[in-house]
Design an enzyme around this catalytic site. Structure first.
Site, PDB file in Angstrom:
ATOM      1  N   LYS A  35       9.394  68.056  16.374  1.00  0.00           N
ATOM      2  CA  LYS A  35       7.939  67.879  16.225  1.00  0.00           C
ATOM      3  C   LYS A  35       7.210  68.694  17.297  1.00  0.00           C
ATOM      4  O   LYS A  35       7.832  69.139  18.273  1.00  0.00           O
ATOM      5  CB  LYS A  35       7.592  66.394  16.351  1.00  0.00           C
ATOM      6  N   TYR A 257     -11.595  75.879  43.280  1.00  0.00           N
ATOM      7  CA  TYR A 257     -12.683  74.998  42.843  1.00  0.00           C
ATOM      8  C   TYR A 257     -12.697  73.704  43.645  1.00  0.00           C
ATOM      9  O   TYR A 257     -11.649  73.123  43.929  1.00  0.00           O
ATOM     10  CB  TYR A 257     -12.518  74.630  41.366  1.00  0.00           C
TER      11      TYR A 257
HETATM   12  C1  LIG Z   1       9.741  61.804  19.501  1.00  0.00           C
HETATM   13  C2  LIG Z   1      10.674  60.826  18.899  1.00  0.00           C
HETATM   14  C3  LIG Z   1      12.056  60.874  19.163  1.00  0.00           C
HETATM   15  C4  LIG Z   1      12.671  61.796  20.200  1.00  0.00           C
HETATM   16  O1  LIG Z   1      12.518  61.220  21.479  1.00  0.00           O
HETATM   17  P1  LIG Z   1      13.139  61.914  22.805  1.00  0.00           P
HETATM   18  O2  LIG Z   1      12.792  60.977  23.884  1.00  0.00           O
HETATM   19  O3  LIG Z   1      12.447  63.229  22.942  1.00  0.00           O
HETATM   20  O4  LIG Z   1      14.592  62.061  22.561  1.00  0.00           O
HETATM   21  C5  LIG Z   1      12.886  60.024  18.458  1.00  0.00           C
HETATM   22  N1  LIG Z   1      12.373  59.142  17.569  1.00  0.00           N
HETATM   23  C6  LIG Z   1      11.061  59.030  17.328  1.00  0.00           C
HETATM   24  C7  LIG Z   1      10.561  58.014  16.368  1.00  0.00           C
HETATM   25  C8  LIG Z   1      10.163  59.849  17.989  1.00  0.00           C
HETATM   26  O5  LIG Z   1       8.848  59.729  17.753  1.00  0.00           O
END
Ligand SMILES: *Cc1c(COP(=O)(O)O)cnc(C)c1O
Length: 365
Positions: A35, A257
């Protein structure tokens, strides 16, 4: 390409981290989580480098459709599922697997499933086991399962959940969630999925059939108090830029800044072409680590949109044009994240589109 800042994406490191996930998973299938553009790494290169994965997970429908557009033919789980009839039809046509976390989604599926081709829907019910984010209460999920099983369109019914505190070894909530999910999935014949990276590495749950590692594949630590290197994970992204100016500031001069940093002595500083416009965190406080050559230096004052200042007092001879590592090889992203009050995930996923990604360790895909 004329930009000085760039992110190199090391596909060999990605493959090594994936091999470690496979080893930890044992007989379970491994569905990498890609994702948010593969946590900022560029989803196209990542899915091609992991072409032997058993499936992939994304957050939303557009991300799932994009994977099909890239030629990915293996299962793809859309974790958050769909929210409209058009979305449901598109997901069915693309053969995506849909998370179902809310009664409204279930109602939509029951309304529209009769119009869909037999066997065109793969559904994974997401169970609420203690995180109180997205998920159906276990009783509602069992009832949902019976209702979905009656639909001709449904070819597969899985069960999933997500841990709230798997980053802390032996957390009581993880144990409670594992127990709850274990009971709810007893005798389930479809896919069962619980583990993220942290739960996979700690072994918090082992009765699932599909694991969903994300951050560990990119070489970030999923565990509080444990370094990625200590877990044998290698950084995939290295964010580099260059020094664009070197100067001395006098006693009493301020830098940046808000004039938040004041020189107590004559100080040699370097300006680096990287800022929050690239995704470098503005919350990174004075003292955030940066590497120039083989020297560990640190930031001074506030991060600007396109530049940041570093303290060169402890560095050797630094000149404009010298290469700077902002995170990655030689400087774990988790250290920079800690100095900015966040986690490596946010820095990786927050790299902006203006930073070119260069692929190393694989053919340019
Ligand atoms: C993002 C996500 C993962 C992966 O989690 P990590 O901590 O990056 O391994 C797994 N399951 C779900 C439902 C997620 O939203």
């Amino acid at each position: 390409m004329h930009r000085l800042i760039r992110a190199s994406i090391d596909l060999r490191a990605l493959r090594r981290n994936f091999a470690l996930a496979r080893e930890r998973a044992g007989r379970r299938a491994v569905w990498p989580v890609v994702k948010a553009d593969a946590y900022g790494h560029g989803v196209k290169a990542v899915v091609h480098a992991l072409a032997d994965a058993d499936g992939f997970c994304v957050a939303d429908l557009d991300e799932g459709l994009a994977l099909r557009g890239l030629g990915v033919t293996c299962p793809v789980l859309v974790i958050q599922g769909v929210y409209s009839g058009a979305g449901l039809a598109a997901a069915a046509a693309a053969g995506l697997t849909l998370g179902v976390h809310d009664p409204e989604q279930l109602a939509l599926i029951e309304r529209d499933a009769p119009a869909l081709a037999a066997g065109s829907l793969r559904l994974w019910l997401k169970l609420e086991t203690g995180m109180h984010r997205l998920g159906l209460m276990p009783d509602a999920a069992l009832e949902a399962r019976e209702r979905c099983a009656r639909l001709d369109a449904v070819a597969e019914l899985g069960m999933m959940t997500h841990f709230a505190c798997a980053d802390t070894v032996d957390h009581v909530l993880t144990d409670a969630q594992a127990t709850e999910f274990g009971m709810a999935t007893l005798g389930a014949d479809g896919p069962v999925s619980a583990c993220n990276s942290a739960a996979l590495l700690t072994g918090a749950f082992q009765r699932d059939t599909v694991v969903r590692p994300g951050i560990m594949l990119y070489g970030g630590t999923p565990l509080l108090g444990r370094t990625a290197a200590g877990l044998s994970l290698a950084p995939v992204m290295t964010l580099r830029s260059r020094v664009i100016a070197v100067k001395d500031v006098a006693v009493g001069d301020t830098v940046g800044y808000g004039a938040t940093w004041v020189a107590k002595e004559t100080t040699r500083i370097g300006l680096v072409a990287a800022g929050y416009g690239d995704g470098y965190p503005r919350h990174a406080a004075t003292g955030t680590p940066v590497r120039i050559g083989n020297c560990d230096v640190h930031t001074l004052g506030r991060v600007s949109m396109d530049s940041l200042a570093v303290d060169l007092r402890t560095a050797g001879h630094v000149r404009p044009g010298d290469e700077v590592v902002l995170w990655g090889r030689g400087l774990p992203v988790d250290l920079v994240a800690a100095a900015a009050g966040t986690i490596g995930y946010e820095l990786l996923a927050g790299l902006t589109a203006r930073v070119p990604r260069e692929i190393v360790g694989g053919e340019q895909v």
